[in-house]
Design a protein around this motif. Structure first.
Motif, PDB file in Angstrom:
ATOM      1  N   UNK A  36      -6.189 -19.438  25.448  1.00 35.94           N
ATOM      2  CA  UNK A  36      -6.067 -20.010  24.106  1.00 35.94           C
ATOM      3  C   UNK A  36      -5.744 -18.912  23.100  1.00 35.94           C
ATOM      4  N   UNK A  37      -5.033 -19.273  22.069  1.00 37.78           N
ATOM      5  CA  UNK A  37      -4.768 -18.378  20.948  1.00 37.78           C
ATOM      6  C   UNK A  37      -5.993 -18.489  20.047  1.00 37.78           C
ATOM      7  N   UNK A  38      -6.839 -17.460  20.079  1.00 40.78           N
ATOM      8  CA  UNK A  38      -8.132 -17.517  19.392  1.00 40.78           C
ATOM      9  C   UNK A  38      -8.061 -16.800  18.040  1.00 40.78           C
ATOM     10  N   UNK A  39      -9.158 -16.904  17.316  1.00 41.48           N
ATOM     11  CA  UNK A  39      -9.239 -16.299  15.984  1.00 41.48           C
ATOM     12  C   UNK A  39      -8.951 -14.796  16.020  1.00 41.48           C
ATOM     13  N   UNK A  40      -9.383 -14.115  17.064  1.00 38.63           N
ATOM     14  CA  UNK A  40      -9.110 -12.680  17.194  1.00 38.63           C
ATOM     15  C   UNK A  40      -7.622 -12.383  17.293  1.00 38.63           C
ATOM     16  N   UNK A  41      -6.904 -13.237  17.989  1.00 40.84           N
ATOM     17  CA  UNK A  41      -5.447 -13.078  18.093  1.00 40.84           C
ATOM     18  C   UNK A  41      -4.801 -13.243  16.720  1.00 40.84           C
ATOM     19  N   UNK A  42      -5.255 -14.267  15.997  1.00 41.78           N
ATOM     20  CA  UNK A  42      -4.708 -14.529  14.662  1.00 41.78           C
ATOM     21  C   UNK A  42      -4.990 -13.366  13.721  1.00 41.78           C
ATOM     22  N   UNK A  43      -6.220 -12.839  13.792  1.00 45.20           N
ATOM     23  CA  UNK A  43      -6.602 -11.755  12.880  1.00 45.20           C
ATOM     24  C   UNK A  43      -5.838 -10.464  13.157  1.00 45.20           C
ATOM     25  N   UNK A  44      -5.612 -10.156  14.415  1.00 39.96           N
ATOM     26  CA  UNK A  44      -4.826  -8.954  14.735  1.00 39.96           C
ATOM     27  C   UNK A  44      -3.420  -9.087  14.162  1.00 39.96           C
ATOM     28  N   UNK A  45      -2.821 -10.269  14.330  1.00 41.56           N
ATOM     29  CA  UNK A  45      -1.500 -10.511  13.749  1.00 41.56           C
ATOM     30  C   UNK A  45      -1.519 -10.415  12.234  1.00 41.56           C
ATOM     31  N   UNK A  46      -2.576 -10.948  11.624  1.00 36.05           N
ATOM     32  CA  UNK A  46      -2.714 -10.881  10.164  1.00 36.05           C
ATOM     33  C   UNK A  46      -2.840  -9.437   9.696  1.00 36.05           C
ATOM     34  N   UNK A  47      -3.690  -8.657  10.361  1.00 40.39           N
ATOM     35  CA  UNK A  47      -3.872  -7.259   9.963  1.00 40.39           C
ATOM     36  C   UNK A  47      -2.603  -6.449  10.185  1.00 40.39           C
ATOM     37  N   UNK A  48      -1.873  -6.765  11.255  1.00 40.36           N
ATOM     38  CA  UNK A  48      -0.584  -6.111  11.490  1.00 40.36           C
ATOM     39  C   UNK A  48       0.370  -6.434  10.349  1.00 40.36           C
ATOM     40  N   UNK A  49       0.445  -7.708   9.970  1.00 36.98           N
ATOM     41  CA  UNK A  49       1.332  -8.103   8.884  1.00 36.98           C
ATOM     42  C   UNK A  49       0.911  -7.448   7.559  1.00 36.98           C
ATOM     43  N   UNK A  50      -0.369  -7.419   7.268  1.00 33.75           N
ATOM     44  CA  UNK A  50      -0.855  -6.801   6.030  1.00 33.75           C
ATOM     45  C   UNK A  50      -0.525  -5.314   6.015  1.00 33.75           C
ATOM     46  N   UNK A  51      -0.717  -4.644   7.139  1.00 36.71           N
ATOM     47  CA  UNK A  51      -0.407  -3.209   7.186  1.00 36.71           C
ATOM     48  C   UNK A  51       1.089  -2.975   6.989  1.00 36.71           C
ATOM     49  N   UNK A  52       1.919  -3.864   7.539  1.00 37.20           N
ATOM     50  CA  UNK A  52       3.372  -3.751   7.339  1.00 37.20           C
ATOM     51  C   UNK A  52       3.737  -3.942   5.870  1.00 37.20           C
ATOM     52  N   UNK A  53       3.130  -4.936   5.234  1.00 33.79           N
ATOM     53  CA  UNK A  53       3.423  -5.203   3.824  1.00 33.79           C
ATOM     54  C   UNK A  53       2.940  -4.050   2.946  1.00 33.79           C
ATOM     55  N   UNK A  54       1.789  -3.497   3.263  1.00 39.71           N
ATOM     56  CA  UNK A  54       1.278  -2.351   2.507  1.00 39.71           C
ATOM     57  C   UNK A  54       2.206  -1.155   2.680  1.00 39.71           C
ATOM     58  N   UNK A  55       2.613  -0.912   3.906  1.00 41.76           N
ATOM     59  CA  UNK A  55       3.541   0.184   4.191  1.00 41.76           C
ATOM     60  C   UNK A  55       4.861  -0.014   3.447  1.00 41.76           C
ATOM     61  N   UNK A  56       5.338  -1.252   3.433  1.00 40.88           N
ATOM     62  CA  UNK A  56       6.585  -1.552   2.723  1.00 40.88           C
ATOM     63  C   UNK A  56       6.429  -1.313   1.222  1.00 40.88           C
ATOM     64  N   UNK A  57       5.330  -1.741   0.654  1.00 41.93           N
ATOM     65  CA  UNK A  57       5.102  -1.538  -0.782  1.00 41.93           C
ATOM     66  C   UNK A  57       5.077  -0.059  -1.135  1.00 41.93           C
ATOM     67  N   UNK A  58       4.354   0.727  -0.361  1.00 43.47           N
ATOM     68  CA  UNK A  58       4.311   2.177  -0.607  1.00 43.47           C
ATOM     69  C   UNK A  58       5.705   2.778  -0.431  1.00 43.47           C
ATOM     70  N   UNK A  59       6.415   2.326   0.603  1.00 41.50           N
ATOM     71  CA  UNK A  59       7.777   2.817   0.826  1.00 41.50           C
ATOM     72  C   UNK A  59       8.713   2.468  -0.316  1.00 41.50           C
ATOM     73  N   UNK A  60       8.584   1.262  -0.855  1.00 42.59           N
ATOM     74  CA  UNK A  60       9.440   0.866  -1.979  1.00 42.59           C
ATOM     75  C   UNK A  60       9.142   1.693  -3.227  1.00 42.59           C
ATOM     76  N   UNK A  61       7.875   1.990  -3.454  1.00 42.06           N
ATOM     77  CA  UNK A  61       7.517   2.851  -4.594  1.00 42.06           C
ATOM     78  C   UNK A  61       8.145   4.223  -4.411  1.00 42.06           C
ATOM     79  N   UNK A  62       8.054   4.756  -3.205  1.00 38.35           N
ATOM     80  CA  UNK A  62       8.696   6.045  -2.926  1.00 38.35           C
ATOM     81  C   UNK A  62      10.204   5.944  -3.130  1.00 38.35           C
ATOM     82  N   UNK A  63      10.790   4.911  -2.559  1.00 39.36           N
ATOM     83  CA  UNK A  63      12.246   4.734  -2.572  1.00 39.36           C
ATOM     84  C   UNK A  63      12.799   4.630  -3.988  1.00 39.36           C
ATOM     85  N   UNK A  64      12.169   3.813  -4.815  1.00 38.89           N
ATOM     86  CA  UNK A  64      12.714   3.524  -6.142  1.00 38.89           C
ATOM     87  C   UNK A  64      12.308   4.561  -7.178  1.00 38.89           C
ATOM     88  N   UNK A  65      11.061   5.031  -7.131  1.00 36.20           N
ATOM     89  CA  UNK A  65      10.541   5.834  -8.241  1.00 36.20           C
ATOM     90  C   UNK A  65      10.289   7.302  -7.939  1.00 36.20           C
TER      91      UNK A  65
END
Length: 145
Positions: A36-65
């Motif tokens: 089964x796709x359990x809550x732990x599977x969902x949370x790992x995917x969520x944390x991966x996505x959040x870390x990607x978005x955070x990395x992207x935000x920091x990268x965009x700040x570096x890139x633009x400013x």
């Protein structure tokens, strides 16, 4: 300020990579064991996505400013395209990593819907895997820290 953001961006890559590997391995194990796709599977995917978005935000700040590399490239974009190092940071790194974050986000979003566990594991493997491949292809490995 530039050095602080660059250091955070450099270290956060390891969090992104570790979470990507965990999410993909969990997906592969889930697929092969038909579990089964359990809550732990969902949370790992969520944390991966959040870390990607955070990395992207920091990268965009570096890139633009903050980045002197991209500031130099923006001054003469035509010349920057002829310089492989400048082109890497001005175009390739940002473009490919934005696409990777989009794929990771799509994978996570698809897994929020009421589909079968097998489909959720498959989505994780495919979308997170493609995202990871793109991320790995555009990491400046000469700057490990």
């Amino acid at each position: 300020m530039y050095n602080i953001f660059l250091t955070v961006h450099s270290y956060l890559r390891w969090v992104v990579l570790i979470l990507a590997l965990v999410a993909i391995v969990k997906g592969l194990i889930g697929l092969s064991s038909k579990s089964k796709f359990v809550e732990g599977d969902r949370k790992v995917g969520l944390f991966f996505m959040i870390s990607c978005h955070t990395q992207l935000l920091i990268g965009l700040i570096l890139y633009v400013f903050l980045s002197p590399i991209t500031q130099s490239a923006f001054q003469d974009f035509g010349a920057a395209m002829k310089n492989s190092s400048l082109r890497f940071y001005a175009v390739e790194h940002i473009l490919v990593n934005v696409l990777a974050v989009i794929l990771v986000t799509i994978g996570h979003s698809k897994n929020k819907k009421g589909i079968s566990s097998a489909s959720k594991h498959k989505n994780a493997v495919i979308f997170y895997g493609l995202g990871l491949v793109l991320i790995l292809s555009r990491i400046p490995w000469d700057r490990l820290f």
